[in-house]
Design a protein around this motif. Structure first.
Motif: not given
Length: 253
Positions: A47-54, A56-57, A59-64, A88-92
């Motif tokens: 969980q710590a790994y997923i929460v740490k990386k999410s 960044y993901l 932010n890249e979705m917003i850039n796309v 929805n990206c902002m909310k997540v």
């Protein structure tokens, strides 16, 4: 598992078996939002790994999304992303930082406040549903409401509330809302954003004993001016606020 099923469309139950890695990541994120305790030597590490990386993901979705909007404006891309997608990206992103589910009370982001304590905030006499409601109370009433906390715990809550961002926004359009703007028309918006800390909302006379540390630093405020080009999907409102509008930010001063 019921939470996972609620996120699936009818007929998509097969994804529970076909995409186990994605389902596990979603379960770990939901556990983070709901603040569920996980086994420390196994699932908590994942969980710590997923929460740490999410973040960044996201932010890249917003850039796309921003790139697709730019291409749609230049007629390179025909299908512009919907406004709901970036919302929805902002909310997540907010849910990840605060560890709060979308239907959870925002008061839980404050220290020492648990789910069992929320019943004290909604009574026949008071209706405290968000942090701003708590901040705008008089000091005497607020301390009486939180009388189940020690003085140190109460001070922690006040200090966290004071450090939260307080943003005000002014919106100006290039045309007249009543005559020049119609559904589907393009226009230029100018948005002035002013960012301060929520301590400006407190009565400093009543709260001086809690802001001794902050007073030495002073309240810092920043102001941004954003130029946006957008088009209305629905009928515009006079205030331009709450209107379904697709925008492209093309400059920040």
């Amino acid at each position: 598992m019921n939470l996972i099923v609620d996120h699936l469309h009818p007929g998509e139950e097969y994804k529970l078996k076909r995409y186990p890695c994605q389902i596990k990541a979603l379960v770990l994120l939901l556990a983070h939002f709901l603040r569920l305790r996980l086994p420390p030597n196994t699932l908590a590490i994942d969980q710590a790994y997923i929460v740490k990386k999410s973040p960044y993901l996201i932010n890249e979705m917003i850039n796309v999304i921003a790139q697709l909007v730019t291409e749609a404006q230049g007629n390179v891309e025909q299908n512009m992303p919907r406004l709901e997608t970036i919302e929805n990206c902002m909310k997540v992103s907010q849910m990840l930082i605060q560890a709060i589910y979308v239907r959870t009370s925002p008061l839980l982001q404050l220290p020492h406040i648990t789910q069992d304590m929320l019943k004290h905030f909604i009574t026949t006499d008071i209706q405290i549903r968000k942090v701003l409601d708590l901040i705008t109370m008089k000091e005497k009433d607020r301390r009486s409401l939180l009388n189940f906390l020690t003085q140190d715990e109460y001070n922690d809550i006040i200090n966290v509330c004071a450090s939260l961002p307080y943003i005000t926004m002014e919106v100006f359009s290039s045309g007249n809302v009543d005559t020049d703007i119609k559904a589907g028309s393009w226009l230029e918006l100018r948005v002035n954003l002013k960012r301060q800390m929520m301590e400006v909302l407190f009565d400093k006379k009543d709260m001086s004993h809690l802001f001794e540390d902050q007073d030495s630093k002073g309240n810092t405020s920043k102001q941004y001016k954003i130029r946006m080009i957008g088009y209305f999907r629905g009928q515009p409102s006079r205030s331009l606020m709450g209107t379904d509008i697709g925008v492209l930010i093309n400059g920040i001063d």
